[in-house]
Design an enzyme around this catalytic site. Structure first.
Site, mmCIF file in Angstrom:
data_model
loop_
_atom_site.group_PDB
_atom_site.id
_atom_site.type_symbol
_atom_site.label_atom_id
_atom_site.label_comp_id
_atom_site.label_asym_id
_atom_site.label_seq_id
_atom_site.Cartn_x
_atom_site.Cartn_y
_atom_site.Cartn_z
ATOM 1 N N ASP A 170 0.750 -1.253 0.000
ATOM 2 C CA ASP A 170 0.000 0.000 0.000
ATOM 3 C C ASP A 170 0.786 1.313 0.000
ATOM 4 O O ASP A 170 0.648 2.127 -0.884
ATOM 5 C CB ASP A 170 -0.959 0.026 1.196
ATOM 6 C CG ASP A 170 -1.930 -1.147 1.180
ATOM 7 O OD1 ASP A 170 -1.748 -2.049 0.366
ATOM 8 O OD2 ASP A 170 -2.865 -1.139 1.987
ATOM 9 N N TRP A 369 4.396 -0.524 5.121
ATOM 10 C CA TRP A 369 5.251 -0.991 4.020
ATOM 11 C C TRP A 369 6.472 -0.071 3.832
ATOM 12 O O TRP A 369 7.064 -0.019 2.767
ATOM 13 C CB TRP A 369 4.447 -1.104 2.719
ATOM 14 C CG TRP A 369 3.459 -2.230 2.741
ATOM 15 C CD1 TRP A 369 2.120 -2.133 2.972
ATOM 16 C CD2 TRP A 369 3.711 -3.626 2.542
ATOM 17 N NE1 TRP A 369 1.527 -3.379 2.930
ATOM 18 C CE2 TRP A 369 2.479 -4.310 2.663
ATOM 19 C CE3 TRP A 369 4.865 -4.382 2.276
ATOM 20 C CZ2 TRP A 369 2.361 -5.696 2.520
ATOM 21 C CZ3 TRP A 369 4.738 -5.762 2.132
ATOM 22 C CH2 TRP A 369 3.501 -6.406 2.254
ATOM 23 N N GLU A 412 1.030 -9.076 11.868
ATOM 24 C CA GLU A 412 0.992 -8.666 10.455
ATOM 25 C C GLU A 412 2.404 -8.333 9.938
ATOM 26 O O GLU A 412 2.774 -8.699 8.828
ATOM 27 C CB GLU A 412 0.060 -7.446 10.316
ATOM 28 C CG GLU A 412 -0.327 -7.099 8.896
ATOM 29 C CD GLU A 412 -1.321 -5.941 8.842
ATOM 30 O OE1 GLU A 412 -1.682 -5.379 9.903
ATOM 31 O OE2 GLU A 412 -1.733 -5.570 7.723
HETATM 32 C C1 GLC Z 1 -3.290 -4.353 3.825
HETATM 33 C C2 GLC Z 1 -2.080 -4.842 3.052
HETATM 34 C C3 GLC Z 1 -2.552 -5.657 1.856
HETATM 35 C C4 GLC Z 1 -3.445 -6.786 2.350
HETATM 36 C C5 GLC Z 1 -4.609 -6.233 3.172
HETATM 37 C C6 GLC Z 1 -5.411 -7.327 3.862
HETATM 38 O O1 GLC Z 1 -4.033 -3.451 3.060
HETATM 39 O O2 GLC Z 1 -1.270 -3.788 2.643
HETATM 40 O O3 GLC Z 1 -1.450 -6.162 1.151
HETATM 41 O O4 GLC Z 1 -3.928 -7.506 1.285
HETATM 42 O O5 GLC Z 1 -4.111 -5.416 4.191
HETATM 43 O O6 GLC Z 1 -4.580 -8.082 4.684
#
Ligand code: GLC
Length: 439
Positions: A170, A369, A412
């Site tokens: 993101d 990120w 995460e």
């Molecule tokens: C966040 C992450 C994305 C992922 C989503 C659901 O937006 O950046 O990569 O798919 O969460 O986990």
């Protein structure tokens, strides 16, 4: 300390707690819907525990496929309290190709489906594997054909993304820079100037669950939302969206993953005795060759590229290393990438691999990120390293990922420096991919 068996048991419980009935939620509270690449990673781990459930996970994913072939990045969970609000924000049904009976987002996410289908197939006896492939093959072909038809308008083999969420990374620095350069409407400029962006905090769901310092900045979240609204105004029609927009990126991570996905698709076709459509075969070959066009011979690394100006977006990130996963770059290039991986100023930290280099101006230990280590990108890089014969390097990445999860549980993301966890707790792809590493 838990034994490996106990750890797998614990991670399996996390996955079953996140099971919605038809798919695995990425994290129970923060992410209640079904996400495209999350489900693929989850299925890769789930296959070791319950292969039928892993198949169900992926079957659930293709329910959301649009009639033009697009796989949406989210399918909304109609049993969840946020369903009405979230599906109303997206309004996917404005697009004639969106399914009638299911609410989805209007954009896509990295193409890991072919990888997940093959990995799940490996766990099935030959006859069942064939029928599994037969079932999944048409959806993957249609998805890859859609990518070429709509997202590669010049036929140069590289897919163009229209929203940072499509990259899955993101707030990765190249996207953030492009966002501020090409996608800032006047009203956001005013909000920024008057420093009103902190009011956005009240409207955000993620910062209810996760400390704000571990997520997107408020101003960036507002811009993401405004890009989404623009795409919605264009009824999610790629042609209209790409017309006159400058917020278009040939994303390095996405295209590296796409190269690998095409290899898996060819493998599936071969296993069931199908010939891929000729045009698709030609396109696939073009993509393999075109990835090398993202190599900058001055900076000696790969970059994403702006679709209109053809300029490289010169911000190294975890995407820099993903051509290893593509498997299509030369051994010489792979060695150059491994040198970056082992460089202490760049990616060589105690808990590799950081999502931006340690010496990047963006680096923040828990900054989403923009610093943390993520297990899904570790999985892809380790997989690529193994195929290029860098087994020690791959093993080290897996061991350190395991160590962080052993110490804290499947969060995460983690600090690349000391492994402290951040983001959502009990995160599905972390649990699943660690199970895969152990298995
Ligand atoms: C966040 C992450 C994305 C992922 C989503 C659901 O937006 O950046 O990569 O798919 O969460 O986990």
């Amino acid at each position: 300390m838990k034994s490996k068996k106990e750890l797998v048991e614990h991670l399996s419980t996390v996955l079953s707690d996140n099971w919605s009935g038809t798919y695995t939620r990425p994290a129970a509270h923060l992410y209640p819907h079904q996400w495209l690449w999350d489900s693929c990673f989850t299925a890769i781990g789930l296959r070791h525990i319950d292969v039928v459930k892993a198949q169900q996970e992926l079957r659930s994913l293709i329910r959301g496929q649009w009639s033009n072939g697009m796989l949406p990045h989210m399918i909304f969970n109609d049993k969840h309290q946020s369903f009405t609000k979230d599906s109303n924000i997206w309004q996917s049904k404005r697009n004639p190709y969106a399914p009638d009976d299911i609410a989805t987002s209007g954009i896509t996410q990295p193409p890991l489906l072919a990888e997940a289908v093959v990995k799940v197939g490996e766990k099935l006896p030959l006859r069942e594997r064939r029928s599994w492939y037969q079932d999944m093959y048409p959806a993957i072909v249609r998805y890859h054909e859609w990518l070429y038809a709509e997202r590669d308008p010049h036929g140069d083999g590289l897919v163009v993304l229209i929203h940072p969420w499509e990259s899955g990374l993101d707030n990765s620095p190249p996207w953030i820079e492009q966002l501020h350069r090409h996608a800032k409407p006047w009203w956001v400029r005013i909000v920024e100037k008057l420093r009103l962006d902190s009011f956005v905090r009240f409207l955000r769901r993620d910062t209810h669950y996760v400390p704000p310092g571990q997520r997107l900045r408020d101003i960036d979240a507002l811009l993401y939302h405004s890009v989404m609204l623009r795409l919605r105004r264009k009824n999610w029609m790629t042609e209209n969206i790409m017309d006159r927009s400058h917020f278009l990126v040939e994303d390095l991570a996405y295209n590296s993953i796409f190269v690998r996905a095409n290899q898996h698709l060819a493998e599936i076709a071969k296993a069931i005795g199908h010939e891929l459509p000729e045009e698709l075969i030609d396109n696939i070959a073009t993509t393999e060759n075109s990835l090398e066009n993202l190599w900058d011979s001055y900076y000696m690394q790969y970059f994403s590229r702006h679709f209109i100006t053809r300029k490289f977006l010169k911000q190294p990130t975890i995407a820099t290393l993903l051509p290893l996963y593509s498997g299509s770059v030369t051994k010489e290039r792979a060695e150059q990438l491994v040198a970056m991986l082992k460089n202490k100023d760049l990616f060589h930290s105690t808990y590799p691999i950081s999502s931006v280099p340690l010496n990047s101006g963006y680096f923040k230990e828990h900054g989403y990120w923009q610093g943390p280590t993520w297990v899904n990108t570790n999985w892809m890089v380790a997989d690529g390293l193994e195929r290029y014969g860098f087994t020690d390097e791959a093993r080290h990445i897996k061991e350190q990922s395991l160590r962080a999860v052993e110490a804290h549980g499947p969060w995460e993301y983690f600090s690349p420096k000391d492994g402290t966890p951040a983001g959502a707790e009990n995160f599905s792809w972390t649990a699943a991919l660690i199970i895969d590493f152990i298995s």
